[in-house]
Each structure stands twice: as C-alpha cells, then as structure tokens.
Scaffold this active site. Sequence first.
Site, PDB file in Angstrom:
ATOM      1  N   GLN A  11       0.829  -1.213   0.000  1.00  0.00           N
ATOM      2  CA  GLN A  11       0.000   0.000   0.000  1.00  0.00           C
ATOM      3  C   GLN A  11       0.858   1.255   0.000  1.00  0.00           C
ATOM      4  OE1 GLN A  11      -2.829   0.311   3.202  1.00  0.00           O
ATOM      5  NE2 GLN A  11      -3.293   2.437   2.753  1.00  0.00           N
ATOM      6  N   GLU A  71      -3.195  -7.365  -2.030  1.00  0.00           N
ATOM      7  CA  GLU A  71      -4.650  -7.136  -2.043  1.00  0.00           C
ATOM      8  C   GLU A  71      -4.933  -5.969  -2.990  1.00  0.00           C
ATOM      9  OE1 GLU A  71      -6.516  -4.710   0.408  1.00  0.00           O
ATOM     10  OE2 GLU A  71      -4.723  -3.485   0.280  1.00  0.00           O
ATOM     11  N   THR A 179       0.834   2.382  12.986  1.00  0.00           N
ATOM     12  CA  THR A 179      -0.413   1.885  12.395  1.00  0.00           C
ATOM     13  C   THR A 179      -0.707   0.469  12.877  1.00  0.00           C
ATOM     14  OG1 THR A 179       0.850   1.150  10.501  1.00  0.00           O
ATOM     15  CG2 THR A 179      -0.247   3.280  10.317  1.00  0.00           C
ATOM     16  N   ASN A 206       6.656   8.883   8.683  1.00  0.00           N
ATOM     17  CA  ASN A 206       5.461   9.709   8.522  1.00  0.00           C
ATOM     18  C   ASN A 206       5.377  10.816   9.556  1.00  0.00           C
ATOM     19  OD1 ASN A 206       4.197   8.811   6.222  1.00  0.00           O
ATOM     20  ND2 ASN A 206       3.292   7.053   7.249  1.00  0.00           N
ATOM     21  N   GLU A 255      26.720   6.421  -8.503  1.00  0.00           N
ATOM     22  CA  GLU A 255      27.474   7.437  -7.768  1.00  0.00           C
ATOM     23  C   GLU A 255      26.902   7.644  -6.370  1.00  0.00           C
ATOM     24  OE1 GLU A 255      28.501  11.196  -9.590  1.00  0.00           O
ATOM     25  OE2 GLU A 255      28.546  10.224 -11.535  1.00  0.00           O
TER      26      GLU A 255
END
Length: 418
Positions: A11, A71, A179, A206, A255
Amino acid sequence: MREVVSLNVGQAGGQIANSCWELYCLEHGIQPDGYLTEERKAADPDQGFNTFFSETGQGKYVPRTIYCDLEPNVVDEVRTGPYRALFHPEQMITGKEDASNNYARGHYTVGKEMIDQCLDKVRRVADNCSGLQGFLVFHSFGGGQGSGFGALLMERLSVDYGKKTKLEFCVYPAPQNATSVVEPYNSILTTHTTLEHSDVQFMVDNEAIYDICRRNLGIERPSYENSNRLMAQGQSPITAIMLLFDCALNVDLNEFQTNLVPYPRIHFPLASYSPVVSAGKASHESNSVMEVTIVCFEPNNQMVKCDPRNGKYMATCLLYRGDVVPKDVHAVAATLKTKRTVQFVDLQPTGFKIGICYQPPTMVPNGDLAKVNRACMLSNTTAISEAWTALSHKFDLIYSKRAFVHWYVGEGMEEGEF
C-alpha cells in the site's frame, strides 16, 4: 540510455508511487493518457524521458514501473483513477488476500505465490531496456507486504540482477504514531534480510513528514496525500539530477552508492529537503542558496525523526534544482566547512558531493508547495542510529513477552529467526 525500473510494493509503495508518477508526468509534459502535451511537442525533445518511460510506436509514453500488491485496493484506485491509461495493465499485479501486517505472510506464504509472476513482469520490463541501470523500490517497513514481500523481492532481484544498483525508498515506522502493534517485528526482520541485498536505503518516517506539513505548510491534519506529495518532491531532486534532465553536475545511480556509502552495511542516508514553504509565504522570503542549504542541516527538516547534531557526518550530497549558480554553491560549501557546526567523522575528508539541475521544480496544481529553488541534502550520518535504537528497544519489549510471535510461527517462520 540508462534506464531505471521502479517497483512499488504494498500500500505505501503504491501510494507514494502514485504521487511520484504524477510529478514525473508534470515535469515532462506527459498527459494522464501517456501522450505529450502540445507545448511539449513544440519544445526541444528531451531524451530524459527514456530513463523512466518507454515510448511505443504511436508516440505514447509508458512508465517503466510495476505495482505489486497482495490485495487489490490500492492498485484498483490506479486502475480506475485519472492515470489509468498511462500504466500498462499487465504491470499491475494484485492478489486476493493481504499480508495482514505479518512479515511471514508476505515473505513465506502469500508472497511466495506471487513472486514468480512479479519477477516475470520485471524481466519483461528489463528486457525492453538497452542499458538497465538499476531498480528503485518503494515500500514500507511496518506493513506485512512492504516488509515481507519487499524483502523477498530484493533477495530475488539480487539473484537475477546481481550487479545492478538497488535503491530503496522506505517508510520507516514513526516513533509515536504507529499503524500496527507488530511494526517493530516487521521492520527488524526486513532490515536484517535486505541488509546484504540493498545498495542504498533512503528512510522516511510519517511523523517527521507530518510535522513538516503542520509547521511549514500550515496543514492542521495532514493526510497521506499531503505526505506522499511532499515525499515525491523530496525524492524528485534525486531522480531528476540523477537521470531525467540535462544538468550542470550530473549524478549517476551508482554514484550515490559510491559517495554516500562508506561501508556496504551502513547504507541508510538521511534525506532532508528545503525550503518547504506554502505559495502564500514564498513571495515574502528570500530563499537564497545559503539559507536554503543551512535549513537542510536543521533537525526539524529531516525526513526521519533524529537529530543530526548528535552524530557525525560520514558523507554528504547536496542536490539543487532551479536557478542556482555553481559559484554560489561552492561558496556555501566553503562556508559550511569553516563553520564546524557540521561535524564530519575523522576518517572522511570534509567533502560535499554536489549536483545542480537547472530545470526548476514542478508543482502539482492546487498542491501545497510554492515554486521556488530547492535544495535536497542526502547525508550518511551516525545520528540515524537514534531511529534504530528506538526501534530495537520496542522490539525487545514485545519479544521479551513473546507477544504475537505465534502469528509468525503459524505462517512458517521459526522462532529462532527472531
């Protein structure tokens, strides 16, 4: 031509990739159906397309990318979204059941069934390239598919394409907002597995991105779309300078590895990006090269929650986009060396690898960011250990109680692997 194939796993990988391809299309004047805009056709044809897009006989550009998800939800959004005509339908691979936040499902049971189909498509895309340079892999560490299937994919890519460079863009579990409860297990297992197979892993978390959105853009409750667009902008200087445009100081995929990775196992550079300003504020700020660069070294502009002032730099790479003169950049580098606020490790010379791309950054219409000159800094610093320390502490806490281990053992792992 030096082509790059991007692989989007799970996801997080799929959603970040959506933001990135939206940006690449805008940068190159490619419409959502894959054909060039009229202005783009009239302009000088730019060969930078071929790195990320292959051209068909009808003049349509098809991204060299593959979506793998166990999924179908995220990929179905692409299949029905505004860019549905852009991607090759065969390069979107979905299963029927997800990995349910379980590394073992993604790596051993459900992932095993899909990996051959996925590699078959990778082989097709790679065969279309005249000089494949490497792979960009987008995935998360916390989920079951991003960690389990991502690790399996990296292992198999190492077998099939041993010498090719593999760059990963990983969403790392944020310290505060998790999560799922088993993120530490998944992250540590996938890191252990991919340590030998990955060349460079750019980590993003996040929480750090949300903080930048709140503080600099004034978005009270940032969504995944806000954070993914910011991530896309953050990694666009990397891809633009590396591959897409004709630049003053070009950088190659290999590089990055040469300049940022002193030892093969220490391949976790920190990315930071500046200036992140909203369109309303941009006209009131000067954004000189000096200011923009110094902001890159501030801890609250890093894309991972850690403080680079607590560590030492092993290598630093500064990438600029927009109307930036090499003379200014060299002056900034000289100033940073004399300042001593930027501590380098003793065994490395204080050198900065510099890349400049004159193509100004492209903004998404009605997006959050203003169109100004940008700097992106990639640095391999010892401060990244803060992130790992916090994660391994959580891992030890859960594992001391053997919590949730039965889910992993039930899917074919052995307790000894922990």
